[in-house]
Design an enzyme around this catalytic site. Structure first.
Site, PDB file in Angstrom:
ATOM      1  N   ASP A  50      -1.302  14.289   9.533  1.00 52.00           N
ATOM      2  CA  ASP A  50       0.187  15.050  10.267  1.00 52.00           C
ATOM      3  C   ASP A  50      -0.143  16.667   9.792  1.00 52.00           C
ATOM      4  OD1 ASP A  50       0.093  12.709  12.064  1.00 52.00           O
ATOM      5  OD2 ASP A  50       0.987  11.973  10.456  1.00 52.00           O
ATOM      6  N   HIS A 100      -1.266   8.670   1.521  1.00 52.01           N
ATOM      7  CA  HIS A 100      -2.116   8.273   3.077  1.00 52.01           C
ATOM      8  C   HIS A 100      -2.753   6.857   2.219  1.00 52.01           C
ATOM      9  CE1 HIS A 100      -4.943   6.424   5.827  1.00 52.01           C
ATOM     10  NE2 HIS A 100      -4.056   6.945   6.303  1.00 52.01           N
TER      11      HIS A 100
HETATM   12  N1  CMC Z   1       5.496  13.319  -1.423  1.00 54.59           N
HETATM   13  C1  CMC Z   1       5.337  13.077  -2.923  1.00 54.59           C
HETATM   14  N2  CMC Z   1       5.227  11.618  -3.332  1.00 54.59           N
HETATM   15  C2  CMC Z   1       4.557  10.919  -2.738  1.00 54.59           C
HETATM   16  C3  CMC Z   1       4.677  11.254  -1.243  1.00 54.59           C
HETATM   17  C4  CMC Z   1       4.174  12.551  -1.017  1.00 54.59           C
HETATM   18  N3  CMC Z   1       4.332  12.513   0.084  1.00 54.59           N
HETATM   19  N4  CMC Z   1       3.598   9.710  -0.821  1.00 54.59           N
HETATM   20  C5  CMC Z   1       3.072   9.155  -2.191  1.00 54.59           C
HETATM   21  N5  CMC Z   1       3.672   9.946  -3.611  1.00 54.59           N
HETATM   22  C6  CMC Z   1       3.763   8.969  -4.309  1.00 54.59           C
HETATM   23  C7  CMC Z   1       4.900   8.320  -4.725  1.00 54.59           C
HETATM   24  O1  CMC Z   1       6.368   8.252  -4.930  1.00 54.59           O
HETATM   25  C8  CMC Z   1       4.539   7.099  -5.297  1.00 54.59           C
HETATM   26  O2  CMC Z   1       4.740   7.459  -6.435  1.00 54.59           O
HETATM   27  P1  CMC Z   1       4.126   6.320  -7.992  1.00 54.59           P
HETATM   28  O3  CMC Z   1       3.670   5.771  -7.962  1.00 54.59           O
HETATM   29  O4  CMC Z   1       4.954   7.310  -9.023  1.00 54.59           O
HETATM   30  O5  CMC Z   1       5.910   5.168  -7.815  1.00 54.59           O
HETATM   31  C9  CMC Z   1       2.825   7.289  -5.400  1.00 54.59           C
HETATM   32  O6  CMC Z   1       3.296   8.695  -4.695  1.00 54.59           O
HETATM   33  C10 CMC Z   1       2.338   6.328  -4.578  1.00 54.59           C
HETATM   34  O7  CMC Z   1       3.085   5.942  -3.017  1.00 54.59           O
HETATM   35  P2  CMC Z   1       2.909   5.126  -2.095  1.00 54.59           P
HETATM   36  O8  CMC Z   1       4.169   5.041  -1.727  1.00 54.59           O
HETATM   37  O9  CMC Z   1       3.080   3.564  -3.229  1.00 54.59           O
HETATM   38  O10 CMC Z   1       2.153   4.978  -1.770  1.00 54.59           O
HETATM   39  P3  CMC Z   1       2.063   4.087  -0.203  1.00 54.59           P
HETATM   40  O11 CMC Z   1       0.427   3.643   0.008  1.00 54.59           O
HETATM   41  O12 CMC Z   1       2.248   2.729   0.222  1.00 54.59           O
HETATM   42  O13 CMC Z   1       1.989   5.180   1.076  1.00 54.59           O
HETATM   43  C11 CMC Z   1       2.194   6.991   2.652  1.00 54.59           C
HETATM   44  C12 CMC Z   1       1.312   5.929   2.151  1.00 54.59           C
HETATM   45  C13 CMC Z   1       1.305   7.332   4.223  1.00 54.59           C
HETATM   46  C14 CMC Z   1       2.963   6.318   3.815  1.00 54.59           C
HETATM   47  C15 CMC Z   1       3.048   7.388   1.583  1.00 54.59           C
HETATM   48  O14 CMC Z   1       2.479   8.372   1.206  1.00 54.59           O
HETATM   49  C16 CMC Z   1       4.476   8.046   2.195  1.00 54.59           C
HETATM   50  O15 CMC Z   1       5.369   8.614   2.233  1.00 54.59           O
HETATM   51  N6  CMC Z   1       3.670  10.345   2.466  1.00 54.59           N
HETATM   52  C17 CMC Z   1       4.371  10.866   3.582  1.00 54.59           C
HETATM   53  C18 CMC Z   1       4.354  10.555   4.999  1.00 54.59           C
HETATM   54  C19 CMC Z   1       3.116  11.358   5.905  1.00 54.59           C
HETATM   55  O16 CMC Z   1       3.229  11.926   6.017  1.00 54.59           O
HETATM   56  N7  CMC Z   1       2.317   9.484   6.823  1.00 54.59           N
HETATM   57  C20 CMC Z   1       1.713  10.032   7.397  1.00 54.59           C
HETATM   58  C21 CMC Z   1       0.452   9.567   6.780  1.00 54.59           C
HETATM   59  S1  CMC Z   1      -1.429   8.545   7.549  1.00 54.59           S
HETATM   60  C22 CMC Z   1      -0.876   9.302   9.800  1.00 54.59           C
HETATM   61  C23 CMC Z   1      -0.735   7.911  10.043  1.00 54.59           C
HETATM   62  O17 CMC Z   1      -0.753   6.508   8.754  1.00 54.59           O
HETATM   63  O18 CMC Z   1       0.101   7.806  10.888  1.00 54.59           O
END
Ligand code: CMC
Length: 432
Positions: free
Chosen positions: A367, A309
Site C-alpha cells: 500500500d 506486515h
Molecule cells: N508504524 C509503527 N510501528 C509499527 C507499525 C507501523 N506501521 N507496524 C507495526 N509496528 C510496531 C508495533 O507497534 C509493534 O511494536 P511493539 O512490538 O513494540 O508493540 C510491532 O511493530 C509489531 O506490530 P504488530 O501490530 O504486533 O504487528 P501485526 O502483525 O499485528 O500488524 C500490520 C501488521 C500490517 C497491521 C501493522 O504493521 C500495521 O498496522 N501497519 C500499518 C497499516 C498498513 O500499512 N497495513 C497494510 C498491510 S499490507 C496490505 C494488506 O494486508 O491489506
C-alpha cells in the site's frame, strides 16, 4: 493434501502426554496437526490474531515472509507482473495452471460477457447517499448480488459456483465504477467489452456521455499490474473472513461482501487510502522526522501507514514492483517531481535506516506506493480501497471455491478462553 511426516510432536502437561502428527506441505514450515487435542486433552490452544495457526490447507498462494517472496500457484509475482496480465492471473488462481491460447480466449469471452449488471441494480444504487464512501456502497451492492442472481447461489452445484465466480470477477469492477460515478453525481457508464479488463475499468470511471474517452494504454497497463499485485495473498484477514463466512454454507456473493467489509479497515486494504492521506499530511520532506518520532511513540496511536506486515519481515515484493511502476507512470506522465512521491521516497529511506523500524523488521508494504500511482491516474483516495477490493475478488473466490471443494471442510468455529463472570443468580432491578 499435506503429507504426514515420520516426525511427531508430543505435548506433556498434568498427567497427560499427547502425540500429534507433523504434516508437510510442498514448501514452507511444517504444521503440527492438533485436531485431536481437545478430545484427548480437554484443552484448547490460544492464539489471538492466529500468528501460529494454519487455518487451512491451500494450493493457491505461497508467501515466504522472511525472504520477501510471493508466488501464485508457484509462479513468482515479479515474473507475473512483468510478463502476464490480470485475466491470465485470474485463470491461474482459479484453475491452477496458466491457460493455453484457446483457454485464455474462452475465459476472456466468459468474463467480458458478464460485465453488465442487472438494470434494476441502478435503482438500488440510488438508495445510497451521494456522499457514501464507495466501499460502503460496494459492501451493500455486492451483498445484494445474491438478490439479483439467484441462479448462481447454490453452493452445492459446481456449475453455479463457476458462474458465480465469473460473475463476480466481471461485475465487481462495474459496481466499483458505479459507486464512484454515483458519489460524484455523474451518470453510470456501461462496460465496453471491446476494451481489456483494466481499460474497461478506466473507461467506466472516467468516461462521460458528453465526450469521447480514449483509454491511455500506459495507464491501462499500469492499472492491470496493480490488479495482478493485489489478486491474492493467502489467508489474510479478508480471505479468512470469506472462508469463515463460506464455511456456514453462505452464498458466494454474501461471502465476498463480507470480504469487502473486512478489507476496508486501515490495518488491511484501507491502508492505501490512509497512506496517501498521511503522505499528503506530512507534505514536505522536512516534516518526516516528526512523523517518524510519532510512529515510535508508544503513547501515540499513530502508525506509519504502508509500513509493516504480519507475514513479511523483509521487503514486500509487491512494494518493489509498485515502486518501479510509480517511477515509470509518473515519469511517462511528466510528473516525476510529484511532491507526494518525494515525501514517500524520503520517508522510506529514513525509516529503513531507523533502528526502531530495522529492529522490528518494518518494511514498506504494497500500500505504500499504490496510492501515488492511482492518484496520478486521476482516482480520488476514496477509490483506492475499492480498486484493491476488485483486484482481490478473484483471490477470494478462488479460495472460496477451494474450500467448498475440500472434503475435510467444516464450519469454522474457533473457541475462547472465557474470562467473564462465573455463573450467578439474577437480581431483581429493585435490589441492584
Ligand atoms: N508504524 C509503527 N510501528 C509499527 C507499525 C507501523 N506501521 N507496524 C507495526 N509496528 C510496531 C508495533 O507497534 C509493534 O511494536 P511493539 O512490538 O513494540 O508493540 C510491532 O511493530 C509489531 O506490530 P504488530 O501490530 O504486533 O504487528 P501485526 O502483525 O499485528 O500488524 C500490520 C501488521 C500490517 C497491521 C501493522 O504493521 C500495521 O498496522 N501497519 C500499518 C497499516 C498498513 O500499512 N497495513 C497494510 C498491510 S499490507 C496490505 C494488506 O494486508 O491489506
Amino acid at each position: 493434501m499435506g503429507e504426514t511426516t515420520k516426525r511427531t510432536a508430543r505435548l506433556t502437561f498434568d498427567d497427560k502426554s499427547i502425540e500429534f502428527p507433523i504434516l508437510s506441505g510442498s514448501v514452507g514450515p511444517d504444521v503440527i496437526d492438533i485436531r485431536t487435542l481437545y478430545g484427548a486433552g480437554d484443552v484448547f490452544t490460544f492464539d489471538p490474531g492466529f500468528s501460529s495457526t494454519a487455518s487451512t490447507e491451500s494450493a493457491i498462494t505461497y508467501i515466504d515472509g522472511d525472504k520477501g517472496e510471493l508466488q501464485y500457484r508457484g509462479y513468482p509475482i515479479e515474473q507475473l507482473a512483468e510478463k502476464s496480465h490480470y485475466l491470465e492471473v485470474c485463470y491461474l488462481l482459479l484453475y491452477g495452471e496458466l491457460p493455453n491460447a484457446a483457454q485464455m480466449s474462452d475465459f476472456e469471452a466468459r468474463v467480458t460477457r458478464h460485465t453488465m449488471v442487472h438494470e434494476q441494480m441502478h435503482y438500488f444504487f440510488r438508495g445510497f447517499r451521494r456522499d457514501s464512501h464507495p466501499m460502503a456502497t460496494m459492501v451493500g451492492v455486492v451483498g445484494a448480488m445474491s438478490a439479483f442472481y439467484h441462479d448462481s447461489t447454490d453452493i452445492n452445484d459446481p456449475w453455479q459456483r463457476e458462474v458465480a465466480a465469473i460473475r463476480l470477477i466481471a461485475k465487481v469492477p462495474t459496481i466499483a465504477a458505479m459507486a464512484y460515478k454515483y458519489s460524484i453525481g455523474q451518470p453510470f457508464v456501461y462496460p465496453k467489452n471491446s476494451l481489456d479488463y483494466a481499460g474497461n475499468f478506466l473507461h467506466m470511471c472516467f468516461a462521460v456521455p458528453a465526450e469521447d474517452y480514449k483509454v491511455d494504454p500506459v495507464l491501462a497497463k499500469a492499472l492491470d499490474r496493480i490488479f495482478m499485485l493485489h489478486a491474492d495473498h493467502e489467508q489474510n484477514a479478508s480471505t479468512s473472513t470469506v472462508r469463515l463466512a463460506g464455511s456456514s454454507g453462505a452464498n458466494p456473493f454474501a461471502c465476498i461482501a463480507a470480504g469487502i467489509a473486512c478489507l476496508w479497515g486501515p490495518a488491511h486494504g484501507g491502508a492505501n487510502q490512509a497512506c496517501l492521506e498521511m503522505l499528503r499530511e506530512i507534505g514536505t520532506v522536512d516534516r518526516i522526522p516528526e512523523y517518524i518520532r510519532r510512529a515510535k511513540d508508544k503513547n501515540d496511536p499513530f502508525r506509519l501507514m504502508g509500513f509493516g506486515h504480519r507475514v513479511y519481515k523483509n521487503f514486500d515484493p509487491r512494494a518493489k514492483v509498485m515502486k518501479e511502476s510509480a517511477d515509470e507512470v509518473l515519469g511517462l506522465m511528466g510528473i516525476e517531481n510529484n511532491p507526494t512521491l518525494q515525501v514517500a521516497k524520503e520517508l522510506e529511506r529514513i525509516a529503513l535506516e531507523d533502528e526502531y523500524f530495522v529492529e522490528k523488521k518494518l518494511y514498506p508494504n504494497v500500500d505504500f506506493y499504490s496510492g501515488i500511482i492511482l492518484e496520478a491516474m486521476g482516482f480520488p483516495t476514496s477509490m483506492f480501497t475499492p480498486i484493491f477490493a476488485l483486484s482481490r475478488t478473484v483471490g477470494w473466490i478462488a479460495q472460496w471455491k477451494e474450500m467448498i471443494g475440500d472434503p475435510t471442510q467444516r464450519i469454522g468455529r474457533p473457541r475462547q478462553l472465557y474470562v467473564g463472570p462465573k455463573q450467578r443468580d439474577y437480581i431483581d432491578v429493585r435490589h441492584r
